[in-house]
Design a protein around this motif. Structure first.
Motif, mmCIF file in Angstrom:
data_model
loop_
_atom_site.group_PDB
_atom_site.id
_atom_site.type_symbol
_atom_site.label_atom_id
_atom_site.label_comp_id
_atom_site.label_asym_id
_atom_site.label_seq_id
_atom_site.Cartn_x
_atom_site.Cartn_y
_atom_site.Cartn_z
ATOM 1 N N GLU A 52 40.746 44.625 28.327
ATOM 2 C CA GLU A 52 40.149 45.896 28.712
ATOM 3 C C GLU A 52 39.141 45.744 29.843
ATOM 4 O OE1 GLU A 52 41.266 48.736 27.531
ATOM 5 O OE2 GLU A 52 42.705 47.524 26.402
ATOM 6 N N TYR A 53 39.163 44.609 30.531
ATOM 7 C CA TYR A 53 38.213 44.339 31.603
ATOM 8 C C TYR A 53 38.927 44.318 32.951
ATOM 9 C CZ TYR A 53 34.428 43.037 28.406
ATOM 10 O OH TYR A 53 33.439 43.051 27.464
ATOM 11 N N ASP A 54 38.167 44.620 34.010
ATOM 12 C CA ASP A 54 38.620 44.436 35.383
ATOM 13 C C ASP A 54 37.973 43.172 35.925
ATOM 14 O OD1 ASP A 54 39.957 46.859 35.203
ATOM 15 O OD2 ASP A 54 38.273 47.996 36.032
ATOM 16 N N GLY A 55 38.727 42.378 36.670
ATOM 17 C CA GLY A 55 38.233 41.098 37.153
ATOM 18 C C GLY A 55 37.683 41.171 38.572
ATOM 19 N N TYR A 56 36.557 40.495 38.800
ATOM 20 C CA TYR A 56 35.933 40.395 40.122
ATOM 21 C C TYR A 56 35.606 38.935 40.378
ATOM 22 C CZ TYR A 56 35.374 45.462 40.165
ATOM 23 O OH TYR A 56 35.619 46.812 40.169
ATOM 24 N N LEU A 57 36.014 38.431 41.545
ATOM 25 C CA LEU A 57 35.797 37.029 41.868
ATOM 26 C C LEU A 57 35.192 36.885 43.251
ATOM 27 C CD1 LEU A 57 39.004 37.363 40.666
ATOM 28 C CD2 LEU A 57 38.646 34.924 40.358
ATOM 29 N N SER A 58 34.242 35.965 43.385
ATOM 30 C CA SER A 58 33.652 35.671 44.692
ATOM 31 C C SER A 58 33.170 34.233 44.677
ATOM 32 C CB SER A 58 32.476 36.614 44.970
ATOM 33 O OG SER A 58 31.902 36.330 46.233
ATOM 34 N N GLY A 59 33.618 33.467 45.639
ATOM 35 C CA GLY A 59 33.241 32.065 45.702
ATOM 36 C C GLY A 59 34.146 31.298 46.628
ATOM 37 N N PRO A 60 34.160 29.982 46.525
ATOM 38 C CA PRO A 60 35.029 29.166 47.381
ATOM 39 C C PRO A 60 36.495 29.511 47.179
ATOM 40 C CG PRO A 60 33.374 27.812 46.280
ATOM 41 C CD PRO A 60 33.301 29.170 45.654
ATOM 42 N N PRO A 61 37.326 29.313 48.192
ATOM 43 C CA PRO A 61 38.744 29.689 48.085
ATOM 44 C C PRO A 61 39.457 29.069 46.890
ATOM 45 C CG PRO A 61 38.194 29.219 50.362
ATOM 46 C CD PRO A 61 36.982 28.851 49.561
ATOM 47 N N GLY A 62 39.193 27.793 46.613
ATOM 48 C CA GLY A 62 39.853 27.162 45.478
ATOM 49 C C GLY A 62 39.494 27.827 44.167
ATOM 50 N N MET A 63 38.241 28.191 44.012
ATOM 51 C CA MET A 63 37.819 28.865 42.790
ATOM 52 C C MET A 63 38.509 30.205 42.642
ATOM 53 S SD MET A 63 34.389 30.775 41.695
ATOM 54 C CE MET A 63 35.304 32.299 41.950
ATOM 55 N N ILE A 64 38.647 30.924 43.755
ATOM 56 C CA ILE A 64 39.285 32.242 43.677
ATOM 57 C C ILE A 64 40.768 32.102 43.334
ATOM 58 C CG2 ILE A 64 40.008 34.219 45.054
ATOM 59 C CD1 ILE A 64 37.332 34.304 46.302
ATOM 60 N N ARG A 65 41.436 31.161 43.968
ATOM 61 C CA ARG A 65 42.866 30.985 43.657
ATOM 62 C C ARG A 65 43.061 30.648 42.185
ATOM 63 N NH1 ARG A 65 42.540 27.932 48.609
ATOM 64 N NH2 ARG A 65 43.459 29.100 50.335
ATOM 65 N N ASN A 66 42.274 29.684 41.679
ATOM 66 C CA ASN A 66 42.392 29.306 40.277
ATOM 67 C C ASN A 66 41.926 30.429 39.364
ATOM 68 O OD1 ASN A 66 43.313 26.767 41.013
ATOM 69 N ND2 ASN A 66 41.259 25.877 41.027
ATOM 70 N N GLY A 67 40.902 31.160 39.810
ATOM 71 C CA GLY A 67 40.382 32.247 38.999
ATOM 72 C C GLY A 67 41.379 33.368 38.825
ATOM 73 N N VAL A 68 42.101 33.707 39.885
ATOM 74 C CA VAL A 68 43.116 34.757 39.783
ATOM 75 C C VAL A 68 44.164 34.368 38.751
ATOM 76 C CG1 VAL A 68 44.998 35.913 40.998
ATOM 77 C CG2 VAL A 68 42.762 35.682 42.095
ATOM 78 N N HIS A 69 44.610 33.115 38.799
ATOM 79 C CA HIS A 69 45.600 32.655 37.812
ATOM 80 C C HIS A 69 45.027 32.731 36.395
ATOM 81 C CE1 HIS A 69 48.460 31.498 40.805
ATOM 82 N NE2 HIS A 69 47.689 30.563 41.331
ATOM 83 N N ALA A 70 43.764 32.324 36.243
ATOM 84 C CA ALA A 70 43.150 32.338 34.920
ATOM 85 C C ALA A 70 43.021 33.753 34.381
ATOM 86 C CB ALA A 70 41.779 31.661 34.971
ATOM 87 N N LEU A 71 42.629 34.699 35.229
ATOM 88 C CA LEU A 71 42.482 36.079 34.770
ATOM 89 C C LEU A 71 43.817 36.691 34.391
ATOM 90 C CD1 LEU A 71 39.782 37.504 37.229
ATOM 91 C CD2 LEU A 71 39.480 36.552 34.943
ATOM 92 N N ARG A 72 44.847 36.361 35.123
ATOM 93 C CA ARG A 72 46.174 36.854 34.750
ATOM 94 C C ARG A 72 46.625 36.236 33.427
ATOM 95 N NH1 ARG A 72 49.105 36.730 40.721
ATOM 96 N NH2 ARG A 72 48.330 38.766 41.414
ATOM 97 N N ASP A 73 46.286 34.965 33.235
ATOM 98 C CA ASP A 73 46.668 34.281 31.999
ATOM 99 C C ASP A 73 46.034 34.920 30.772
ATOM 100 O OD1 ASP A 73 48.223 32.522 33.406
ATOM 101 O OD2 ASP A 73 46.760 30.871 33.368
ATOM 102 N N VAL A 74 44.824 35.491 30.946
ATOM 103 C CA VAL A 74 44.157 36.094 29.793
ATOM 104 C C VAL A 74 44.425 37.586 29.677
ATOM 105 C CG1 VAL A 74 42.357 34.332 29.743
ATOM 106 C CG2 VAL A 74 41.983 36.424 31.069
ATOM 107 N N GLY A 75 45.381 38.090 30.436
ATOM 108 C CA GLY A 75 45.859 39.441 30.220
ATOM 109 C C GLY A 75 45.382 40.499 31.183
ATOM 110 N N ILE A 76 44.720 40.123 32.291
ATOM 111 C CA ILE A 76 44.290 41.116 33.276
ATOM 112 C C ILE A 76 45.353 41.208 34.357
ATOM 113 C CG2 ILE A 76 42.505 41.777 34.931
ATOM 114 C CD1 ILE A 76 40.498 40.234 33.328
ATOM 115 N N PRO A 77 45.989 42.360 34.533
ATOM 116 C CA PRO A 77 47.057 42.474 35.546
ATOM 117 C C PRO A 77 46.507 42.331 36.950
ATOM 118 C CG PRO A 77 46.548 44.629 34.621
ATOM 119 C CD PRO A 77 45.775 43.630 33.810
ATOM 120 N N GLY A 78 47.356 41.929 37.863
ATOM 121 C CA GLY A 78 46.934 41.639 39.227
ATOM 122 C C GLY A 78 46.267 42.801 39.926
#
Length: 469
Positions: free
Chosen positions: A427-453
């Motif tokens: 039920e959350y919306d994801g927001y990411l800001s940081g180094p490119p590697g963190m964002i790439r990995n973070g997007v995958h992690a957020l999708r893995d826990v059920g937040i759609p792209g």
């Protein structure tokens, strides 16, 4: 001329055709009149939208979807509440169409010149400055970064050539941003001719009249989008703002918090960023996120990390002092909060990427919202948590905010992986800001826990403020 920036966040527009023009010559236009408000985005006819990721897919080649704006009124699109999102409810998913003929030729050209991209961009600028020496003053003295930006812009255009909403908003951002360089409509034909000259030289093995015509059509349309966006923006805002440094707080050996006072009101949204030029490096602009929500006193705050060989960042961290004057370009980025929703926010900030995350928290607090906000602050060491005290004070004052510091040195755990230990996040919306590697990995992690792209927001992985110099 081309400045590669934003964002994979997406854009949307239609652009004028080129009736009556020669090659890259923009068509004549009437003086624009100031619109009362941004008109809503109306997808071009023939487009269908899909709920999967919110990326519209064209059913006609992009260069054929070019309705002309109403006379005297450049078209501008309302900013999407989510990156790339144009998702009406209960629509069926359509299979992506085949690439248009022009898209095939343009992508083929970029693939051909890829192995010699540095030569292509160097040759392009050599042609431009020899044929049009008056344009040299628009560019920085050192061209290394500028060459990279041109290539990124071309690759972005090739990638999204058949996706009008994504490509056009990207181009609008470029058109608005180029005003600070002194760019005007008359410069675009010179750029187009020299671009064709460079591409035809280094893609000679596949270059033919059809490929050249595809590039002519694409560049003519793209340049018109940028020209229209700049013309509309001119009615609402200056090309740049002067701003005086009023505070300089060195938090660590390489991180400073700068507060500046613009010479006139500077409208922006929490989560956005601005380009900045210092007096020590003229015509060299870098992007930095706002570290606070808009303030009643009009002051702006930025977090800047000095990076190795970073001209602007080192000047701002180690040289700037109160009283110095910098220039600011217009705000950009769409990592903003949609206040019509009540979803919780799951925020991941790494390094100085915590700056826009803090601004989002302040934005929610100022609106009196009690939306739950879970904030993960990632750092390599305790020393790198330079703004943790500010965040903990916010947490004390707002029970809906939870702050968690994730220090990699202690836990041997990367920030994106840490979120899997908490939740659920559906039920959350994801927001990411940081180094490119963190964002790439973070997007995958957020999708893995059920937040759609389409409910995950971040700005460009390649031109992020926190890694710019």
């Amino acid at each position: 001329m081309f400045e590669a920036r934003h964002t994979m966040d997406a854009p949307t527009t239609t652009s004028a055709g080129n009736e009556g023009g020669n090659w890259f010559t923009p068509p004549p236009s009437q003086p624009p009149v100031e619109p009362a408000a941004e008109p809503p985005v109306v997808p071009p006819a023939g487009w269908q939208e899909t709920p999967q990721g919110g990326r519209p897919a064209p059913t006609e080649p992009w260069e054929r979807i070019r309705p002309t704006p109403a006379p005297g009124r450049p078209q501008e699109a309302a900013q999407a509440p989510y990156s790339g999102q144009r998702v009406p409810p209960q629509r069926s998913v359509q299979a992506p169409p085949a690439a248009s003929p022009d898209a095939v030729r343009i992508r083929g050209t970029m693939a051909e010149v890829g192995p010699v991209a540095d030569k292509v961009t160097s040759y392009f600028y050599a042609l431009l400055f020899v044929r049009h020496p008056e344009l040299r003053s628009l560019f920085p003295a050192a061209m290394d970064t500028q060459r990279d930006r041109l290539l990124k812009a071309l690759l972005t255009a090739a990638e999204h050539i058949d996706n009008t909403p994504v490509l056009v908003e990207y181009l609008r951002n470029l058109g608005r941003g180029h005003r600070k360089y002194g760019t005007h409509a008359g410069h675009y034909p010179a750029v187009g001719e020299c671009l064709i000259g460079a591409l035809s030289k280094y893609a000679s093995a596949i270059w033919d009249p059809e490929t050249e015509a595809a590039w002519v059509r694409a560049y003519t349309t793209m340049s018109q989008v940028m020209i229209d966006a700049a013309a509309a923006d001119e009615l609402r805002a200056p090309a740049w703002w002067y701003a005086e440094v009023v505070a300089h707080d060195l938090r660590t050996a390489d991180v400073a918090v700068l507060t500046v006072r613009p010479d006139q009101p500077y409208p922006f949204l929490a989560g956005q960023y601005a380009s900045m030029e210092t007096p020590w490096w003229p015509r060299v602009w870098r992007h930095y996120s706002f570290a606070s929500a808009p303030r009643s006193d009009g002051l702006l705050t930025f977090h800047v990390k000095a990076v190795p060989a970073g001209w602007v960042s080192n000047a701002l961290v180690h040289r700037a002092r109160p009283g110095d004057i910098v220039r600011l370009g217009p705000p950009g980025g769409s990592m903003t909060v949609d206040h019509t929703r009540d979803n919780g926010l799951l925020c991941l900030g790494g390094g100085t990427g915590i700056a826009p995350i803090k601004a989002l928290v302040e934005d929610i607090a100022e609106r009196g919202s009690r939306r739950p906000v879970e904030l993960f602050y990632g750092a390599r060491t305790d020393h790198d948590l330079y703004d943790i005290d500010t965040l903990l004070r916010l947490q004390q004052n707002h029970p809906w905010l939870a702050v968690r510091a994730i220090v990699d040195q202690h836990a041997h755990l990367q920030l994106p992986d840490a979120i899997r230990a908490y939740g659920p996040w559906t039920e959350y919306d994801g927001y990411l800001s940081g180094p490119p590697g963190m964002i790439r990995n973070g997007v995958h992690a957020l999708r893995d826990v059920g937040i759609p792209g389409h409910r995950i927001r971040h700005d460009s992985v390649e031109e992020l403020v926190v890694v710019g110099d």
